[in-house]
Design a protein around this motif. Structure first.
Motif, PDB file in Angstrom:
ATOM      1  N   VAL A   1      15.192   3.961   1.573  1.00 30.92           N
ATOM      2  CA  VAL A   1      14.547   3.279   0.398  1.00 30.92           C
ATOM      3  C   VAL A   1      13.070   2.623   0.380  1.00 30.92           C
ATOM      4  O   VAL A   1      12.655   2.822   1.540  1.00 30.92           O
ATOM      5  N   ALA A   2      12.646   2.533  -0.701  1.00 29.68           N
ATOM      6  CA  ALA A   2      11.010   2.150  -0.737  1.00 29.68           C
ATOM      7  C   ALA A   2      10.843   0.726  -0.172  1.00 29.68           C
ATOM      8  O   ALA A   2      11.662  -0.079  -0.589  1.00 29.68           O
ATOM      9  N   ILE A   3       9.935   0.541   0.415  1.00 30.88           N
ATOM     10  CA  ILE A   3       9.656  -0.980   1.160  1.00 30.88           C
ATOM     11  C   ILE A   3       8.632  -1.426   0.526  1.00 30.88           C
ATOM     12  O   ILE A   3       8.149  -2.350   0.681  1.00 30.88           O
ATOM     13  N   ALA A   4       7.766  -0.678  -0.252  1.00 26.78           N
ATOM     14  CA  ALA A   4       6.774  -1.121  -0.959  1.00 26.78           C
ATOM     15  C   ALA A   4       6.624  -0.415  -2.395  1.00 26.78           C
ATOM     16  O   ALA A   4       6.940   0.698  -2.491  1.00 26.78           O
ATOM     17  N   ALA A   5       6.083  -1.045  -3.367  1.00 30.77           N
ATOM     18  CA  ALA A   5       6.056  -0.202  -4.788  1.00 30.77           C
ATOM     19  C   ALA A   5       4.842   0.733  -4.542  1.00 30.77           C
ATOM     20  O   ALA A   5       3.743   0.748  -3.999  1.00 30.77           O
ATOM     21  N   ALA A   6       4.901   1.813  -5.506  1.00 34.25           N
ATOM     22  CA  ALA A   6       4.127   2.881  -5.401  1.00 34.25           C
ATOM     23  C   ALA A   6       3.978   3.385  -6.898  1.00 34.25           C
ATOM     24  O   ALA A   6       4.812   3.672  -7.331  1.00 34.25           O
ATOM     25  N   ALA A   7       2.724   3.146  -7.355  1.00 33.45           N
ATOM     26  CA  ALA A   7       2.487   3.325  -8.822  1.00 33.45           C
ATOM     27  C   ALA A   7       2.367   4.812  -9.339  1.00 33.45           C
ATOM     28  O   ALA A   7       2.308   5.822  -8.304  1.00 33.45           O
ATOM     29  N   ASN A   8       2.418   4.887 -10.345  1.00 32.34           N
ATOM     30  CA  ASN A   8       2.244   6.215 -11.112  1.00 32.34           C
ATOM     31  C   ASN A   8       0.622   6.078 -11.649  1.00 32.34           C
ATOM     32  O   ASN A   8       0.567   5.351 -12.729  1.00 32.34           O
ATOM     33  N   PRO A   9       0.036   6.915 -11.183  1.00 34.71           N
ATOM     34  CA  PRO A   9      -0.137   7.923 -10.285  1.00 34.71           C
ATOM     35  C   PRO A   9      -0.382   7.272  -8.858  1.00 34.71           C
ATOM     36  O   PRO A   9      -1.240   6.512  -8.706  1.00 34.71           O
ATOM     37  N   SER A  10       0.157   7.755  -7.602  1.00 30.98           N
ATOM     38  CA  SER A  10      -0.085   7.600  -6.507  1.00 30.98           C
ATOM     39  C   SER A  10       0.304   8.607  -5.506  1.00 30.98           C
ATOM     40  O   SER A  10       1.346   9.661  -5.984  1.00 30.98           O
ATOM     41  N   ALA A  11      -0.128   9.030  -4.245  1.00 26.32           N
ATOM     42  CA  ALA A  11       0.059  10.145  -3.674  1.00 26.32           C
ATOM     43  C   ALA A  11       1.264   9.792  -2.444  1.00 26.32           C
ATOM     44  O   ALA A  11       2.012  10.596  -1.983  1.00 26.32           O
ATOM     45  N   THR A  12       1.420   8.453  -2.333  1.00 25.84           N
ATOM     46  CA  THR A  12       2.676   8.376  -1.268  1.00 25.84           C
ATOM     47  C   THR A  12       3.528   7.220  -1.434  1.00 25.84           C
ATOM     48  O   THR A  12       3.206   6.413  -2.182  1.00 25.84           O
ATOM     49  N   ALA A  13       4.554   7.045  -0.779  1.00 26.12           N
ATOM     50  CA  ALA A  13       5.485   5.898  -0.797  1.00 26.12           C
ATOM     51  C   ALA A  13       5.917   5.506   0.423  1.00 26.12           C
ATOM     52  O   ALA A  13       5.845   6.292   1.428  1.00 26.12           O
ATOM     53  N   ARG A  14       6.218   4.388   0.928  1.00 25.79           N
ATOM     54  CA  ARG A  14       6.290   3.731   1.997  1.00 25.79           C
ATOM     55  C   ARG A  14       8.145   3.422   2.163  1.00 25.79           C
ATOM     56  O   ARG A  14       8.793   2.948   1.397  1.00 25.79           O
ATOM     57  N   VAL A  15       8.446   4.382   2.794  1.00 24.77           N
ATOM     58  CA  VAL A  15      10.033   4.619   3.034  1.00 24.77           C
ATOM     59  C   VAL A  15      10.582   4.173   4.461  1.00 24.77           C
ATOM     60  O   VAL A  15      10.277   4.686   5.466  1.00 24.77           O
ATOM     61  N   ARG A  16      11.726   3.481   4.299  1.00 26.73           N
ATOM     62  CA  ARG A  16      12.483   3.016   5.454  1.00 26.73           C
ATOM     63  C   ARG A  16      13.727   4.014   5.334  1.00 26.73           C
ATOM     64  O   ARG A  16      14.501   4.187   4.501  1.00 26.73           O
TER      65      ARG A  16
END
Length: 109
Positions: A89-104
């Motif tokens: 699951v993502a533990i932080a929001a990631a915008a469109n556009p953005s390069a990374t997602a913070r995932v647990r």
């Protein structure tokens, strides 16, 4: 216990492909992050828990708590389950556009 082996937060498996440290590794239902680099067949330590910044589809917004998946063809995180491996699951929001997602990572299979 005589049969105890290890805590299981990091497991060692043979590398199925040339792998760089930080790559997502998928071996059947086992999904984790390479703790080091390796050539095909080398012993590879794979972290199966924790939080990681991973490359994602740029034109995709991801919200906190969204389930995320790994596409083995693009090597990117997305929110599509079909033909992809569940990461966690993502533990932080990631915008469109953005390069990374913070995932647990989902450390249970």
């Amino acid at each position: 216990m005589k049969n105890y082996v290890q805590p299981g937060n990091c497991v060692t498996i043979p590398a199925a492909a040339v792998t760089a440290s930080g790559d997502v590794v998928v071996a059947g239902s086992l999904v984790g992050i390479a703790a080091g680099s390796g050539a095909i067949g080398d012993p590879l330590d794979v972290e199966i828990g924790g939080v990681y910044d991973l490359p994602k589809v740029s034109a995709l917004a991801i919200g906190i708590g969204d389930k995320v998946y790994f596409d083995p063809l693009t090597k990117l995180v997305n929110k599509t389950s079909a033909s992809n491996s569940y990461l966690g699951v993502a533990i932080a929001a990631a915008a469109n556009p953005s390069a990374t997602a913070r995932v647990r990572l989902n450390s249970s299979f």
